[in-house]
Design a protein around this motif. Sequence first.
Motif, PDB file in Angstrom:
ATOM      1  N   GLY A 130       1.039  -0.824  -0.333  1.00 40.44           N
ATOM      2  CA  GLY A 130       0.081   0.160   0.299  1.00 40.44           C
ATOM      3  C   GLY A 130       1.221   1.172  -0.260  1.00 40.44           C
ATOM      4  N   ALA A 131       2.399   1.610   0.469  1.00 38.29           N
ATOM      5  CA  ALA A 131       3.010   2.491   0.081  1.00 38.29           C
ATOM      6  C   ALA A 131       3.338   2.247  -0.928  1.00 38.29           C
ATOM      7  CB  ALA A 131       3.839   2.064   1.889  1.00 38.29           C
ATOM      8  N   GLY A 132       3.365   1.673  -1.969  1.00 37.53           N
ATOM      9  CA  GLY A 132       4.090   1.613  -2.735  1.00 37.53           C
ATOM     10  C   GLY A 132       5.243   1.273  -2.888  1.00 37.53           C
ATOM     11  N   TYR A 133       6.311   1.485  -4.188  1.00 33.75           N
ATOM     12  CA  TYR A 133       7.816   0.977  -4.012  1.00 33.75           C
ATOM     13  C   TYR A 133       8.991   2.325  -4.044  1.00 33.75           C
ATOM     14  CZ  TYR A 133      12.099  -1.698  -5.167  1.00 33.75           C
ATOM     15  OH  TYR A 133      13.294  -2.603  -4.507  1.00 33.75           O
ATOM     16  N   PRO A 134      10.380   2.006  -3.267  1.00 31.17           N
ATOM     17  CA  PRO A 134      10.109   0.945  -2.338  1.00 31.17           C
ATOM     18  C   PRO A 134       9.639   1.080  -0.814  1.00 31.17           C
ATOM     19  CG  PRO A 134      11.201   2.621  -1.803  1.00 31.17           C
ATOM     20  CD  PRO A 134      10.834   2.932  -3.507  1.00 31.17           C
ATOM     21  N   GLY A 135       8.548   2.018  -0.621  1.00 35.01           N
ATOM     22  CA  GLY A 135       8.051   2.425   0.451  1.00 35.01           C
ATOM     23  C   GLY A 135       8.482   2.170   2.007  1.00 35.01           C
ATOM     24  N   VAL A 136       7.912   0.867   2.674  1.00 33.30           N
ATOM     25  CA  VAL A 136       8.430   1.479   3.879  1.00 33.30           C
ATOM     26  C   VAL A 136       9.761   0.130   4.202  1.00 33.30           C
ATOM     27  CG1 VAL A 136       7.549   0.821   6.196  1.00 33.30           C
ATOM     28  CG2 VAL A 136       5.360   0.732   4.610  1.00 33.30           C
ATOM     29  N   ALA A 137      10.389   0.926   4.632  1.00 37.75           N
ATOM     30  CA  ALA A 137      12.292   0.910   5.266  1.00 37.75           C
ATOM     31  C   ALA A 137      11.792  -1.352   6.048  1.00 37.75           C
ATOM     32  CB  ALA A 137      12.959   1.494   5.743  1.00 37.75           C
ATOM     33  N   SER A 138      13.008  -1.320   5.675  1.00 36.51           N
ATOM     34  CA  SER A 138      12.328  -3.374   6.132  1.00 36.51           C
ATOM     35  C   SER A 138      12.897  -2.870   7.476  1.00 36.51           C
ATOM     36  CB  SER A 138      13.437  -4.064   5.514  1.00 36.51           C
ATOM     37  OG  SER A 138      14.592  -3.780   5.118  1.00 36.51           O
ATOM     38  N   LEU A 139      14.006  -2.545   7.811  1.00 36.57           N
ATOM     39  CA  LEU A 139      14.178  -2.283   8.873  1.00 36.57           C
ATOM     40  C   LEU A 139      12.886  -1.296  10.050  1.00 36.57           C
ATOM     41  CD1 LEU A 139      17.581  -0.747   9.442  1.00 36.57           C
ATOM     42  CD2 LEU A 139      16.587  -3.241   9.875  1.00 36.57           C
ATOM     43  N   ASP A 140      12.232  -1.417   9.580  1.00 34.45           N
ATOM     44  CA  ASP A 140      10.950  -0.035  10.396  1.00 34.45           C
ATOM     45  C   ASP A 140       9.587  -1.593  10.363  1.00 34.45           C
ATOM     46  OD1 ASP A 140      12.185   2.364  10.482  1.00 34.45           O
ATOM     47  OD2 ASP A 140      11.215   2.818   8.517  1.00 34.45           O
ATOM     48  N   ILE A 141       9.789  -2.398   9.999  1.00 33.03           N
ATOM     49  CA  ILE A 141       8.105  -3.115   8.816  1.00 33.03           C
ATOM     50  C   ILE A 141       8.811  -4.438   9.611  1.00 33.03           C
ATOM     51  CG2 ILE A 141       8.333  -3.361   6.602  1.00 33.03           C
ATOM     52  CD1 ILE A 141       5.509  -2.535   8.985  1.00 33.03           C
ATOM     53  N   LEU A 142       9.841  -5.330   9.677  1.00 30.42           N
ATOM     54  CA  LEU A 142      10.218  -6.435  10.037  1.00 30.42           C
ATOM     55  C   LEU A 142      10.114  -6.423  11.386  1.00 30.42           C
ATOM     56  CD1 LEU A 142      12.979  -7.716   7.190  1.00 30.42           C
ATOM     57  CD2 LEU A 142      10.463  -8.407   7.386  1.00 30.42           C
ATOM     58  N   ASP A 143       9.446  -7.643  11.765  1.00 23.53           N
ATOM     59  CA  ASP A 143       9.323  -8.147  13.009  1.00 23.53           C
ATOM     60  C   ASP A 143       8.666  -6.716  13.878  1.00 23.53           C
ATOM     61  OD1 ASP A 143       9.554  -8.960  16.112  1.00 23.53           O
ATOM     62  OD2 ASP A 143      11.359  -7.952  15.621  1.00 23.53           O
ATOM     63  N   ASN A 144       7.870  -6.027  13.020  1.00 27.11           N
ATOM     64  CA  ASN A 144       7.211  -5.096  13.892  1.00 27.11           C
ATOM     65  C   ASN A 144       6.098  -4.607  13.309  1.00 27.11           C
ATOM     66  OD1 ASN A 144       7.700  -2.732  15.463  1.00 27.11           O
ATOM     67  ND2 ASN A 144       8.404  -1.512  14.084  1.00 27.11           N
ATOM     68  N   ILE A 145       5.249  -3.171  14.112  1.00 25.29           N
ATOM     69  CA  ILE A 145       3.754  -3.651  13.177  1.00 25.29           C
ATOM     70  C   ILE A 145       4.044  -1.300  13.105  1.00 25.29           C
ATOM     71  CG2 ILE A 145       1.132  -2.818  13.835  1.00 25.29           C
ATOM     72  CD1 ILE A 145       1.202  -5.321  14.475  1.00 25.29           C
ATOM     73  N   VAL A 146       3.829  -0.690  12.496  1.00 25.26           N
ATOM     74  CA  VAL A 146       3.579   1.437  12.603  1.00 25.26           C
ATOM     75  C   VAL A 146       2.309   1.181  13.087  1.00 25.26           C
ATOM     76  CG1 VAL A 146       5.078   2.856  11.364  1.00 25.26           C
ATOM     77  CG2 VAL A 146       5.420   0.885  10.862  1.00 25.26           C
ATOM     78  N   PRO A 147       2.047   1.296  13.981  1.00 24.29           N
ATOM     79  CA  PRO A 147       0.620   2.411  14.320  1.00 24.29           C
ATOM     80  C   PRO A 147       0.269   3.563  13.507  1.00 24.29           C
ATOM     81  CG  PRO A 147       2.180   2.993  16.039  1.00 24.29           C
ATOM     82  CD  PRO A 147       2.780   2.381  14.915  1.00 24.29           C
ATOM     83  N   LEU A 148       0.836   3.739  12.447  1.00 18.89           N
ATOM     84  CA  LEU A 148       1.004   5.193  12.342  1.00 18.89           C
ATOM     85  C   LEU A 148       0.421   5.218  10.386  1.00 18.89           C
ATOM     86  CD1 LEU A 148      -0.044   8.158  11.522  1.00 18.89           C
ATOM     87  CD2 LEU A 148       2.637   8.776  11.642  1.00 18.89           C
ATOM     88  N   ILE A 149      -0.067   5.691   9.623  1.00 16.98           N
ATOM     89  CA  ILE A 149      -0.144   5.709   7.968  1.00 16.98           C
ATOM     90  C   ILE A 149      -1.045   7.632   7.504  1.00 16.98           C
ATOM     91  CG2 ILE A 149      -0.795   4.786   5.927  1.00 16.98           C
ATOM     92  CD1 ILE A 149      -1.467   2.338   7.006  1.00 16.98           C
TER      93      ILE A 149
END
Length: 359
Positions: A186-205
């Motif tokens: 949903g954030a397009g490419y490259p979108g959300v950095a892997s270090l932000d999203i792997l093993d994680n949840i981001v509570p803001l879009i």
Amino acid sequence: MSSDRVLNAAVLGATGTVGQRFIVLLSKNPMFRIHSLGASERSAGKPYSQATKWKMSELMPEEAKNAVVKNCDPANYAGCDVVFSGLDASVAGDIEKSFFEADFAVFSNAKNYRMVPNVPLCVPVVNTDHYALIAAQRAALGLKKGFIVTNSNCSTSGLVVPLKALQDRFGPLKRTIVTTLQAISGAGYPGVASLDILDNIVPLISGEEPKMEEEVLKILGGLSQDASVCTPLDNLRISATCNRVPVIDGHTECVNLEFANAPPSVEEVKRCLREYTCEAQDLGCFSAPKHIINVTEEEDRPQPRLDRNAGDGMSVTVGRIRECPVFHIRFTLLVHNTILGAAGASILNAEYAAKKGLL
Ligand SMILES: NC(=O)C1=CN([C@@H]2O[C@H](COP(=O)(O)OP(=O)(O)OC[C@H]3O[C@@H](n4cnc5c(N)ncnc54)[C@H](OP(=O)(O)O)[C@@H]3O)[C@@H](O)[C@H]2O)C=CC1
Ligand SMILES: N[C@@H](CC(=O)OP(=O)(O)O)C(=O)O
């Protein structure tokens, strides 16, 4: 008057996440021929296969590979019957305007024109009645053939489908709370950095919640008597909370819902959702799913990996339908964010427009 000829399609933003999905879907659609691909000056002049970082699990269609990407000047799109836009919102406003002002029929995924009162904000399995706005839009802009129809935000697309079915059968909705778990595509490419999203949840879009809250009211609302503007619902209160989760495709949404009138039972809700149909199906549109809502009885569904391709990505899967101790009903839904939530909806919108003689 319906058009059954093969239509020449342009895709603007063809190199992006939504653009790639357009190309996959159009290559399988008998109603359209891929005619022109557009993107930024960074990509223009290159063969598509070099200009894009292909991320679809399907192979790149042959007809796209060697197409030379153009810049997004309408003068380069003569012969196109329909223009699909997957442009970044930072440029979509001006570019899409230049196309509809040049009398092209534009189907946009960007947010820029969604809330303009004479622009249909159309989820094609929900509110094709809003196409009645096109006559007023053309009159206001002095256009003969051109117009713009927009898709909704991808999370909105999933939510409005069961809400529309329930509103039609059981009367006005009073309040709804929705909590989303949105895929990274949903954030397009490259979108959300892997270090932000792997093993994680981001509570803001950023910006997502107000968009959902206003778009639902427009889509589920009506039109003025002269069909010149839409009239959003003013009696439904909606609260959205949006989260980014480490899923590639498919937005999950947990919904709590209160009806204005006496609520239906769980079984009545299930039956209503299963029986829901739309005009695009009645017209035999190629991309309309057989079942708009896929009601699942398994207690641990829907799940993105298992259910996102229901109806080739054009169905919404609804499960865990049960009573809510605070509101009336609660359920979990899943929508494919780049198919019904983006490119697939645009294409079905265009199929519908063609059936109605607008293309
Ligand atoms: N991803 C999703 O699930 C959904 C996305 N949307 C909306 O769809 C649109 C596209 O999203 P997405 O595909 O994810 O985004 P991407 O970032 O993946 O793609 C953006 C596209 O816009 C093009 N572009 C960027 N700048 C320019 C410019 N100056 N002139 C012409 N073209 C330009 C890019 O071309 P280049 O490669 O040359 O830079 C690329 O083709 C956005 O408006 C988004 O909000 C809506 C619903 C769902
Ligand atoms: N923001 C959505 C996708 C999107 O681009 O939506 P919009 O077109 O409403 O900005 C998501 O991240 O999943």
